[in-house]
Design a protein around this motif. Structure first.
Motif, PDB file in Angstrom:
ATOM      1  N   VAL A  92      -0.486  41.460 -38.758  1.00  0.00           N
ATOM      2  CA  VAL A  92      -1.711  40.765 -39.178  1.00  0.00           C
ATOM      3  C   VAL A  92      -2.096  41.203 -40.591  1.00  0.00           C
ATOM      4  O   VAL A  92      -2.469  40.366 -41.425  1.00  0.00           O
ATOM      5  CB  VAL A  92      -2.856  41.011 -38.171  1.00  0.00           C
ATOM      6  CG1 VAL A  92      -4.211  40.621 -38.754  1.00  0.00           C
ATOM      7  CG2 VAL A  92      -2.586  40.244 -36.882  1.00  0.00           C
ATOM      8  N   ASN A  93      -1.980  42.499 -40.871  1.00  0.00           N
ATOM      9  CA  ASN A  93      -2.285  42.983 -42.223  1.00  0.00           C
ATOM     10  C   ASN A  93      -1.380  42.320 -43.258  1.00  0.00           C
ATOM     11  O   ASN A  93      -1.846  41.912 -44.331  1.00  0.00           O
ATOM     12  CB  ASN A  93      -2.143  44.504 -42.291  1.00  0.00           C
ATOM     13  CG  ASN A  93      -3.198  45.229 -41.483  1.00  0.00           C
ATOM     14  OD1 ASN A  93      -4.191  44.647 -41.051  1.00  0.00           O
ATOM     15  ND2 ASN A  93      -2.970  46.513 -41.252  1.00  0.00           N
ATOM     16  N   GLU A  94      -0.087  42.214 -42.936  1.00  0.00           N
ATOM     17  CA  GLU A  94       0.865  41.564 -43.842  1.00  0.00           C
ATOM     18  C   GLU A  94       0.468  40.099 -44.064  1.00  0.00           C
ATOM     19  O   GLU A  94       0.445  39.611 -45.204  1.00  0.00           O
ATOM     20  CB  GLU A  94       2.280  41.639 -43.258  1.00  0.00           C
ATOM     21  CG  GLU A  94       3.331  40.934 -44.088  1.00  0.00           C
ATOM     22  CD  GLU A  94       4.704  40.908 -43.427  1.00  0.00           C
ATOM     23  OE1 GLU A  94       5.529  40.077 -43.865  1.00  0.00           O
ATOM     24  OE2 GLU A  94       4.967  41.695 -42.497  1.00  0.00           O
ATOM     25  N   ALA A  95       0.128  39.407 -42.979  1.00  0.00           N
ATOM     26  CA  ALA A  95      -0.264  37.992 -43.092  1.00  0.00           C
ATOM     27  C   ALA A  95      -1.572  37.850 -43.861  1.00  0.00           C
ATOM     28  O   ALA A  95      -1.729  36.915 -44.654  1.00  0.00           O
ATOM     29  CB  ALA A  95      -0.378  37.374 -41.697  1.00  0.00           C
ATOM     30  N   ALA A  96      -2.503  38.769 -43.650  1.00  0.00           N
ATOM     31  CA  ALA A  96      -3.793  38.712 -44.353  1.00  0.00           C
ATOM     32  C   ALA A  96      -3.604  38.946 -45.849  1.00  0.00           C
ATOM     33  O   ALA A  96      -4.249  38.283 -46.676  1.00  0.00           O
ATOM     34  CB  ALA A  96      -4.763  39.736 -43.768  1.00  0.00           C
ATOM     35  N   GLU A  97      -2.728  39.881 -46.207  1.00  0.00           N
ATOM     36  CA  GLU A  97      -2.449  40.141 -47.629  1.00  0.00           C
ATOM     37  C   GLU A  97      -1.909  38.895 -48.320  1.00  0.00           C
ATOM     38  O   GLU A  97      -2.121  38.703 -49.506  1.00  0.00           O
ATOM     39  CB  GLU A  97      -1.448  41.283 -47.768  1.00  0.00           C
ATOM     40  CG  GLU A  97      -2.012  42.642 -47.444  1.00  0.00           C
ATOM     41  CD  GLU A  97      -0.945  43.726 -47.379  1.00  0.00           C
ATOM     42  OE1 GLU A  97       0.226  43.473 -47.777  1.00  0.00           O
ATOM     43  OE2 GLU A  97      -1.281  44.830 -46.907  1.00  0.00           O
ATOM     44  N   ARG A  98      -1.234  38.049 -47.564  1.00  0.00           N
ATOM     45  CA  ARG A  98      -0.665  36.821 -48.120  1.00  0.00           C
ATOM     46  C   ARG A  98      -1.618  35.637 -47.987  1.00  0.00           C
ATOM     47  O   ARG A  98      -1.267  34.511 -48.340  1.00  0.00           O
ATOM     48  CB  ARG A  98       0.655  36.517 -47.416  1.00  0.00           C
ATOM     49  CG  ARG A  98       1.626  37.684 -47.614  1.00  0.00           C
ATOM     50  CD  ARG A  98       3.066  37.390 -47.443  1.00  0.00           C
ATOM     51  NE  ARG A  98       3.445  36.101 -47.929  1.00  0.00           N
ATOM     52  CZ  ARG A  98       4.271  35.294 -47.264  1.00  0.00           C
ATOM     53  NH1 ARG A  98       4.774  35.660 -46.131  1.00  0.00           N
ATOM     54  NH2 ARG A  98       4.599  34.130 -47.772  1.00  0.00           N
ATOM     55  N   LEU A 143      -2.726  34.233 -45.190  1.00  0.00           N
ATOM     56  CA  LEU A 143      -2.345  33.336 -44.105  1.00  0.00           C
ATOM     57  C   LEU A 143      -3.270  33.421 -42.901  1.00  0.00           C
ATOM     58  O   LEU A 143      -3.357  32.470 -42.117  1.00  0.00           O
ATOM     59  CB  LEU A 143      -0.900  33.627 -43.674  1.00  0.00           C
ATOM     60  CG  LEU A 143       0.148  33.508 -44.783  1.00  0.00           C
ATOM     61  CD1 LEU A 143       1.506  34.012 -44.304  1.00  0.00           C
ATOM     62  CD2 LEU A 143       0.234  32.064 -45.270  1.00  0.00           C
ATOM     63  N   VAL A 144      -3.941  34.571 -42.734  1.00  0.00           N
ATOM     64  CA  VAL A 144      -4.912  34.762 -41.649  1.00  0.00           C
ATOM     65  C   VAL A 144      -6.134  35.463 -42.216  1.00  0.00           C
ATOM     66  O   VAL A 144      -6.083  36.055 -43.298  1.00  0.00           O
ATOM     67  CB  VAL A 144      -4.330  35.594 -40.472  1.00  0.00           C
ATOM     68  CG1 VAL A 144      -3.124  34.909 -39.847  1.00  0.00           C
ATOM     69  CG2 VAL A 144      -3.990  37.010 -40.901  1.00  0.00           C
ATOM     70  N   GLU A 145      -7.215  35.384 -41.447  1.00  0.00           N
ATOM     71  CA  GLU A 145      -8.434  36.084 -41.834  1.00  0.00           C
ATOM     72  C   GLU A 145      -9.138  36.583 -40.583  1.00  0.00           C
ATOM     73  O   GLU A 145      -8.960  36.045 -39.492  1.00  0.00           O
ATOM     74  CB  GLU A 145      -9.353  35.170 -42.639  1.00  0.00           C
ATOM     75  CG  GLU A 145      -9.819  33.939 -41.877  1.00  0.00           C
ATOM     76  CD  GLU A 145     -10.584  32.957 -42.735  1.00  0.00           C
ATOM     77  OE1 GLU A 145     -10.848  33.250 -43.918  1.00  0.00           O
ATOM     78  OE2 GLU A 145     -10.916  31.866 -42.217  1.00  0.00           O
ATOM     79  N   SER A 146      -9.934  37.629 -40.775  1.00  0.00           N
ATOM     80  CA  SER A 146     -10.760  38.195 -39.699  1.00  0.00           C
ATOM     81  C   SER A 146     -12.105  37.507 -39.696  1.00  0.00           C
ATOM     82  O   SER A 146     -12.692  37.292 -40.761  1.00  0.00           O
ATOM     83  CB  SER A 146     -11.014  39.669 -39.995  1.00  0.00           C
ATOM     84  OG  SER A 146     -10.281  40.474 -39.173  1.00  0.00           O
ATOM     85  N   LEU A 204     -11.940  38.588 -34.377  1.00  0.00           N
ATOM     86  CA  LEU A 204     -10.972  37.537 -34.107  1.00  0.00           C
ATOM     87  C   LEU A 204     -10.139  37.322 -35.364  1.00  0.00           C
ATOM     88  O   LEU A 204     -10.649  37.411 -36.483  1.00  0.00           O
ATOM     89  CB  LEU A 204     -11.676  36.236 -33.729  1.00  0.00           C
ATOM     90  CG  LEU A 204     -12.371  36.211 -32.376  1.00  0.00           C
ATOM     91  CD1 LEU A 204     -13.211  34.946 -32.242  1.00  0.00           C
ATOM     92  CD2 LEU A 204     -11.347  36.305 -31.255  1.00  0.00           C
ATOM     93  N   ILE A 205      -8.881  37.026 -35.176  1.00  0.00           N
ATOM     94  CA  ILE A 205      -7.983  36.688 -36.277  1.00  0.00           C
ATOM     95  C   ILE A 205      -7.710  35.198 -36.165  1.00  0.00           C
ATOM     96  O   ILE A 205      -7.394  34.689 -35.091  1.00  0.00           O
ATOM     97  CB  ILE A 205      -6.655  37.475 -36.181  1.00  0.00           C
ATOM     98  CG1 ILE A 205      -6.907  38.980 -36.053  1.00  0.00           C
ATOM     99  CG2 ILE A 205      -5.756  37.139 -37.366  1.00  0.00           C
ATOM    100  CD1 ILE A 205      -7.692  39.598 -37.190  1.00  0.00           C
ATOM    101  N   ARG A 206      -7.865  34.489 -37.296  1.00  0.00           N
ATOM    102  CA  ARG A 206      -7.605  33.052 -37.279  1.00  0.00           C
ATOM    103  C   ARG A 206      -6.771  32.662 -38.488  1.00  0.00           C
ATOM    104  O   ARG A 206      -6.727  33.366 -39.500  1.00  0.00           O
ATOM    105  CB  ARG A 206      -8.892  32.261 -37.221  1.00  0.00           C
ATOM    106  CG  ARG A 206      -9.670  32.257 -38.502  1.00  0.00           C
ATOM    107  CD  ARG A 206     -10.890  31.367 -38.408  1.00  0.00           C
ATOM    108  NE  ARG A 206     -11.656  31.456 -39.648  1.00  0.00           N
ATOM    109  CZ  ARG A 206     -12.899  31.075 -39.760  1.00  0.00           C
ATOM    110  NH1 ARG A 206     -13.541  30.562 -38.719  1.00  0.00           N
ATOM    111  NH2 ARG A 206     -13.520  31.186 -40.912  1.00  0.00           N
ATOM    112  N   LEU A 207      -6.125  31.519 -38.357  1.00  0.00           N
ATOM    113  CA  LEU A 207      -5.330  30.975 -39.456  1.00  0.00           C
ATOM    114  C   LEU A 207      -6.245  30.533 -40.594  1.00  0.00           C
ATOM    115  O   LEU A 207      -7.340  30.018 -40.355  1.00  0.00           O
ATOM    116  CB  LEU A 207      -4.530  29.754 -38.994  1.00  0.00           C
ATOM    117  CG  LEU A 207      -3.391  29.978 -38.020  1.00  0.00           C
ATOM    118  CD1 LEU A 207      -2.842  28.636 -37.556  1.00  0.00           C
ATOM    119  CD2 LEU A 207      -2.305  30.822 -38.655  1.00  0.00           C
ATOM    120  N   THR A 208      -5.780  30.716 -41.805  1.00  0.00           N
ATOM    121  CA  THR A 208      -6.425  30.102 -42.966  1.00  0.00           C
ATOM    122  C   THR A 208      -5.750  28.749 -43.191  1.00  0.00           C
ATOM    123  O   THR A 208      -4.760  28.417 -42.508  1.00  0.00           O
ATOM    124  CB  THR A 208      -6.231  30.970 -44.220  1.00  0.00           C
ATOM    125  OG1 THR A 208      -4.826  31.054 -44.490  1.00  0.00           O
ATOM    126  CG2 THR A 208      -6.836  32.359 -44.044  1.00  0.00           C
TER     127      THR A 208
END
Length: 157
Positions: A81-87, A89-92, A103-107
């Protein structure tokens, strides 16, 4: 071989299910290699692809619930999730049910990335031959679902 619609006796069923496991292992490894190549074309790791796909199918989830769904540790999911958030692709987002577990959701970028991956994979799967019927696929999903539940129980799940 018992070709009837009657349930198999336990010993015969165990032997037949071994045939399924003998196919699932190589299928999983070959699929993972194919997904790695395809996801890499989209700039995604296999693990990020799995998280994005899960969020795409189920909507926003907590890290622990993703870990359970993917049968991997919470820590592994958190790194992904951290890797995806850095890119981007997801957000908290706040979780109304649990203040300490976001919750983690798609951007929008995450949704576009997983949609492109799934479309490419769908095109590849359209090449499946063998004249498979809906009943064939339904039976396959039922058998694999039963095996998954058995393994979850064996794992304490």
């Amino acid at each position: 071989m018992n070709d009837t619609a009657e349930p198999l006796p336990p010993d015969e069923l165990a032997h037949r299910l071994t045939e399924v496991f003998d196919l699932v292992g190589p299928l999983y490894r070959l699929t993972q290699h194919s997904v790695e190549r395809g996801a890499a074309a989209e700039g995604l790791s296999v693990t990020v692809r799995a998280v994005l796909d899960l969020l795409h199918r189920r909507g926003p989830l907590t890290v622990p619930s993703m870990g359970r769904a993917l049968a991997v540790s919470r820590q592994f999911v958190q790194r992904t999730v951290n890797e995806a958030a850095e890119r981007g692709l997801v957000e908290s987002v706040p979780n109304p049910a649990h203040r300490r577990s976001s919750l983690i959701r798609l951007t929008g970028a995450g949704r576009r990335a997983i949609t492109a991956v799934l479309a490419r994979e769908h095109r590849a799967l359209r090449g499946t031959g063998g004249d498979l019927t809906d009943a064939d696929v339904t039976a396959c999903v039922r058998v694999l679902g039963e095996l998954l539940r058995l393994m979850e129980r064996a794992d304490g799940g």
